[in-house]
Design a protein around this motif. Structure first.
Motif, PDB file in Angstrom:
ATOM      1  N   VAL A  17       0.916  -1.307  -0.188  1.00 47.63           N
ATOM      2  CA  VAL A  17      -0.012   0.157  -0.023  1.00 47.63           C
ATOM      3  C   VAL A  17       0.880   1.256   0.158  1.00 47.63           C
ATOM      4  CG1 VAL A  17      -1.927  -1.083   1.070  1.00 47.63           C
ATOM      5  CG2 VAL A  17      -0.307  -0.134   2.483  1.00 47.63           C
ATOM      6  N   ASP A  18       0.276   2.299  -0.092  1.00 47.88           N
ATOM      7  CA  ASP A  18       0.867   3.793  -0.374  1.00 47.88           C
ATOM      8  C   ASP A  18       1.561   3.784   1.224  1.00 47.88           C
ATOM      9  OD1 ASP A  18       1.510   6.362  -1.387  1.00 47.88           O
ATOM     10  OD2 ASP A  18      -0.029   7.223  -0.223  1.00 47.88           O
ATOM     11  N   CYS A  20       4.147   2.303   2.259  1.00 52.76           N
ATOM     12  CA  CYS A  20       4.860   1.072   3.019  1.00 52.76           C
ATOM     13  C   CYS A  20       6.223   1.086   2.887  1.00 52.76           C
ATOM     14  CB  CYS A  20       4.165  -0.234   2.286  1.00 52.76           C
ATOM     15  SG  CYS A  20       4.642  -0.532   0.584  1.00 52.76           S
ATOM     16  N   THR A  24      11.626   3.771  -0.734  1.00 50.62           N
ATOM     17  CA  THR A  24      12.862   3.800   0.240  1.00 50.62           C
ATOM     18  C   THR A  24      13.562   2.426   0.131  1.00 50.62           C
ATOM     19  OG1 THR A  24      11.582   5.018   1.807  1.00 50.62           O
ATOM     20  CG2 THR A  24      13.508   3.585   2.574  1.00 50.62           C
ATOM     21  N   ARG A  44      10.093   1.679 -12.184  1.00 49.92           N
ATOM     22  CA  ARG A  44       8.747   1.652 -11.419  1.00 49.92           C
ATOM     23  C   ARG A  44       7.580   1.883 -12.438  1.00 49.92           C
ATOM     24  NH1 ARG A  44       9.212   6.465  -7.625  1.00 49.92           N
ATOM     25  NH2 ARG A  44       7.182   5.614  -7.058  1.00 49.92           N
ATOM     26  N   PRO A  46       3.693   3.245 -12.366  1.00 50.73           N
ATOM     27  CA  PRO A  46       3.300   3.735 -13.435  1.00 50.73           C
ATOM     28  C   PRO A  46       4.798   4.640 -13.842  1.00 50.73           C
ATOM     29  CG  PRO A  46       2.029   5.008 -12.517  1.00 50.73           C
ATOM     30  CD  PRO A  46       2.597   4.203 -11.428  1.00 50.73           C
ATOM     31  N   ARG A  48       5.895   7.242 -15.545  1.00 54.16           N
ATOM     32  CA  ARG A  48       5.113   8.431 -15.994  1.00 54.16           C
ATOM     33  C   ARG A  48       5.645   9.239 -16.997  1.00 54.16           C
ATOM     34  NH1 ARG A  48       2.038  10.559 -10.566  1.00 54.16           N
ATOM     35  NH2 ARG A  48       2.349   8.706  -9.394  1.00 54.16           N
ATOM     36  N   LEU A  60      -3.864  10.800 -12.041  1.00 53.85           N
ATOM     37  CA  LEU A  60      -3.504  10.449 -10.778  1.00 53.85           C
ATOM     38  C   LEU A  60      -3.760  11.836  -9.917  1.00 53.85           C
ATOM     39  CD1 LEU A  60      -0.634   7.736 -10.689  1.00 53.85           C
ATOM     40  CD2 LEU A  60      -3.036   7.588  -9.809  1.00 53.85           C
ATOM     41  N   ARG A  79       2.934  -1.017 -18.809  1.00 52.08           N
ATOM     42  CA  ARG A  79       3.736  -2.172 -18.470  1.00 52.08           C
ATOM     43  C   ARG A  79       4.080  -2.792 -19.775  1.00 52.08           C
ATOM     44  NH1 ARG A  79       0.767  -1.994 -13.759  1.00 52.08           N
ATOM     45  NH2 ARG A  79      -1.013  -2.998 -14.683  1.00 52.08           N
ATOM     46  N   GLU A 152      -2.714  12.792  -4.273  1.00 54.03           N
ATOM     47  CA  GLU A 152      -3.202  11.967  -5.548  1.00 54.03           C
ATOM     48  C   GLU A 152      -4.534  11.218  -5.170  1.00 54.03           C
ATOM     49  OE1 GLU A 152       0.039   9.870  -7.724  1.00 54.03           O
ATOM     50  OE2 GLU A 152       0.662  11.730  -8.420  1.00 54.03           O
ATOM     51  N   ILE A 184      13.867   1.225   9.108  1.00 52.39           N
ATOM     52  CA  ILE A 184      14.265   0.775   7.522  1.00 52.39           C
ATOM     53  C   ILE A 184      15.542  -0.020   7.591  1.00 52.39           C
ATOM     54  CG2 ILE A 184      15.320   2.503   5.717  1.00 52.39           C
ATOM     55  CD1 ILE A 184      13.379   4.798   6.543  1.00 52.39           C
TER      56      ILE A 184
HETATM   57  N1  Z5A Z   1      -1.338   2.336  -9.349  1.00 53.67           N
HETATM   58  C1  Z5A Z   1      -2.617   1.793 -10.277  1.00 53.67           C
HETATM   59  O1  Z5A Z   1      -3.560   2.185  -9.757  1.00 53.67           O
HETATM   60  N2  Z5A Z   1      -2.406   0.646 -10.981  1.00 53.67           N
HETATM   61  C2  Z5A Z   1      -1.088   0.239 -11.498  1.00 53.67           C
HETATM   62  O2  Z5A Z   1      -1.124  -0.465 -12.381  1.00 53.67           O
HETATM   63  C3  Z5A Z   1       0.123   1.046 -10.951  1.00 53.67           C
HETATM   64  C4  Z5A Z   1      -0.203   1.527  -9.776  1.00 53.67           C
HETATM   65  C5  Z5A Z   1       1.383   0.178 -11.190  1.00 53.67           C
HETATM   66  C6  Z5A Z   1       1.085   5.845  -8.048  1.00 53.67           C
HETATM   67  O3  Z5A Z   1       2.183   5.031  -7.620  1.00 53.67           O
HETATM   68  C7  Z5A Z   1      -0.295   5.355  -7.772  1.00 53.67           C
HETATM   69  O4  Z5A Z   1      -0.650   4.520  -8.929  1.00 53.67           O
HETATM   70  C8  Z5A Z   1      -0.459   4.660  -6.618  1.00 53.67           C
HETATM   71  C9  Z5A Z   1      -1.088   3.044  -7.217  1.00 53.67           C
HETATM   72  C10 Z5A Z   1      -1.359   3.232  -8.558  1.00 53.67           C
HETATM   73  N3  Z5A Z   1      -1.478   4.902  -5.729  1.00 53.67           N
HETATM   74  N4  Z5A Z   1      -1.422   5.189  -4.712  1.00 53.67           N
HETATM   75  N5  Z5A Z   1      -1.533   5.117  -3.564  1.00 53.67           N
HETATM   76  P1  Z5A Z   1       3.342   5.491  -7.109  1.00 53.67           P
HETATM   77  O5  Z5A Z   1       4.130   4.234  -7.047  1.00 53.67           O
HETATM   78  O6  Z5A Z   1       3.835   6.402  -8.217  1.00 53.67           O
HETATM   79  O7  Z5A Z   1       3.260   6.081  -5.885  1.00 53.67           O
HETATM   80  P2  Z5A Z   1       3.248   5.359  -4.307  1.00 53.67           P
HETATM   81  O8  Z5A Z   1       3.278   4.092  -4.310  1.00 53.67           O
HETATM   82  O9  Z5A Z   1       2.090   5.743  -3.694  1.00 53.67           O
HETATM   83  O10 Z5A Z   1       4.502   5.714  -3.535  1.00 53.67           O
HETATM   84  P3  Z5A Z   1       4.771   6.513  -2.385  1.00 53.67           P
HETATM   85  O11 Z5A Z   1       3.852   7.306  -1.803  1.00 53.67           O
HETATM   86  O12 Z5A Z   1       6.221   6.996  -2.685  1.00 53.67           O
HETATM   87  O13 Z5A Z   1       5.013   5.204  -1.235  1.00 53.67           O
HETATM   88  P4  Z5A Z   1       6.441   4.143  -0.946  1.00 53.67           P
HETATM   89  O14 Z5A Z   1       7.195   3.965  -1.960  1.00 53.67           O
HETATM   90  O15 Z5A Z   1       5.766   2.851  -0.459  1.00 53.67           O
HETATM   91  O16 Z5A Z   1       6.935   4.772   0.358  1.00 53.67           O
HETATM   92  P5  Z5A Z   1       8.228   5.446   0.624  1.00 53.67           P
HETATM   93  O17 Z5A Z   1       8.262   6.639   0.103  1.00 53.67           O
HETATM   94  O18 Z5A Z   1       9.626   4.790   0.706  1.00 53.67           O
HETATM   95  O19 Z5A Z   1       7.813   5.717   2.082  1.00 53.67           O
HETATM   96  C11 Z5A Z   1       6.786   6.819   2.578  1.00 53.67           C
HETATM   97  C12 Z5A Z   1       7.331   7.680   3.854  1.00 53.67           C
HETATM   98  O20 Z5A Z   1       7.362   6.655   4.826  1.00 53.67           O
HETATM   99  C13 Z5A Z   1       8.589   8.269   3.735  1.00 53.67           C
HETATM  100  O21 Z5A Z   1       8.467   9.425   4.424  1.00 53.67           O
HETATM  101  C14 Z5A Z   1       9.347   7.577   4.412  1.00 53.67           C
HETATM  102  O22 Z5A Z   1      10.739   8.099   4.909  1.00 53.67           O
HETATM  103  C15 Z5A Z   1       9.023   6.657   5.458  1.00 53.67           C
HETATM  104  N6  Z5A Z   1       9.340   5.432   5.711  1.00 53.67           N
HETATM  105  C16 Z5A Z   1       9.601   4.543   4.813  1.00 53.67           C
HETATM  106  N7  Z5A Z   1      10.019   3.305   5.533  1.00 53.67           N
HETATM  107  C17 Z5A Z   1       9.967   3.366   6.883  1.00 53.67           C
HETATM  108  C18 Z5A Z   1       9.979   2.941   8.041  1.00 53.67           C
HETATM  109  N8  Z5A Z   1      10.285   1.509   8.059  1.00 53.67           N
HETATM  110  N9  Z5A Z   1       9.681   3.259   9.180  1.00 53.67           N
HETATM  111  C19 Z5A Z   1       9.211   4.630   9.385  1.00 53.67           C
HETATM  112  N10 Z5A Z   1       8.985   5.238   8.201  1.00 53.67           N
HETATM  113  C20 Z5A Z   1       9.278   5.008   7.066  1.00 53.67           C
END
Ligand code: Z5A
Length: 212
Positions: A17-18, A20, A24, A44, A46, A48, A60, A79, A152, A184
């Motif tokens: 999920v978002d 997660c 990182t 990654r 999509p 974009r 989005l 994809r 988004e 992390i």
């Molecule tokens: N989507 C779809 O509908 N259909 C499809 O076919 C595909 C995707 C492929 C855009 O994706 C949207 O498209 C997504 C799914 C949909 N919609 N939503 N939700 P994206 O990949 O561009 O965006 P995202 O997946 O939402 O990415 P994100 O927000 O960057 O989340 P993340 O990559 O999982 O997390 P992160 O950036 O690594 O970490 C988030 C925050 O938590 C950040 O501040 C980190 O420093 C912190 N963090 C990370 N790990 C930890 C731990 N372990 N402890 C504490 N804090 C942490």
């Protein structure tokens, strides 16, 4: 690997999920593998930057409205645009670490009214199949503690809860489920060991095809 032949690269997909921690952890893993001299690239979805990716980006960010089926097919097309390049890179020995793939495609679309998992899987059948799906498991309440969801379209609590339910429905025994609530560094360490194991074990195996 058979001597004299290039061992193929591994196709390792991260899902969850978002917030997660996919971004990182995929970045950490690529850096760790590079320091071990593994031939590796980060992708990654999509993507974009392509023609379909630009429409998806606008969707989005709430810039355009699209029918749920139509946007689902666009994510899949996004994809398919990369499928040939993925096969070529893997065959040439490059390991691909991928931030979201077809399982996100299905789980996000199927969280919408009137869309079901079987219909959503169909357009992705035939894509290169991941050698491993690493699922970063995090409760939505814990994801929300990492700060507000963004601006988004899908970044809302109720929707993300449905997405997580769909991931749990699609999960198979072959998924590697990681407890993403930990620090992390601990997660990164576990994933590095897991990835090295996956890279070794798939070097001699043919790449499979998704959902066929
Ligand atoms: N989507 C779809 O509908 N259909 C499809 O076919 C595909 C995707 C492929 C855009 O994706 C949207 O498209 C997504 C799914 C949909 N919609 N939503 N939700 P994206 O990949 O561009 O965006 P995202 O997946 O939402 O990415 P994100 O927000 O960057 O989340 P993340 O990559 O999982 O997390 P992160 O950036 O690594 O970490 C988030 C925050 O938590 C950040 O501040 C980190 O420093 C912190 N963090 C990370 N790990 C930890 C731990 N372990 N402890 C504490 N804090 C942490």
């Amino acid at each position: 690997a058979v001597s004299g032949m290039t061992a193929r690269g591994a196709f390792i997909v991260f899902e969850g999920v978002d917030r997660c921690g996919k971004t990182t952890q995929t970045q950490r893993l690529v850096a760790a593998l590079q320091s071990r001299k593994v031939d590796v690239e980060l992708c990654r979805f999509p993507d974009r930057t392509t023609a379909t990716g630009k429409i998806i980006d606008s969707y989005l960010k709430n810039g355009v409205e699209l029918d749920d089926h139509a946007v689902h097919l666009l994510f899949s097309a996004n994809r398919w645009e990369s499928a040939q390049a993925i096969r070529k890179k893997l065959a040439a020995g490059t390991t691909l670490i991928v931030d979201r793939y077809a399982h996100s495609g299905v789980c996000f679309s199927a969280a919408k009214q009137g869309m079901d998992i079987e219909w959503c899987k169909a357009p992705d059948a035939g894509l290169p199949a991941p050698d491993a799906v690493i699922f970063l498991k995090l409760a939505i309440a814990d994801a929300m503690k990492r700060g507000q969801f963004g601006e988004e379209r899908y970044e809302k609590q109720d929707f993300q809860t449905k997405v997580l339910d769909n991931f749990m429905q699609m999960k198979t025994d072959s998924w590697r489920v990681i407890d993403a609530k930990r620090p992390i560094d601990a997660i990164a360490e576990e994933i590095e060991t897991l990835a090295l194991d996956i890279i070794n074990s798939c070097a001699d195996k043919p790449l499979e095809t998704l959902w066929k």
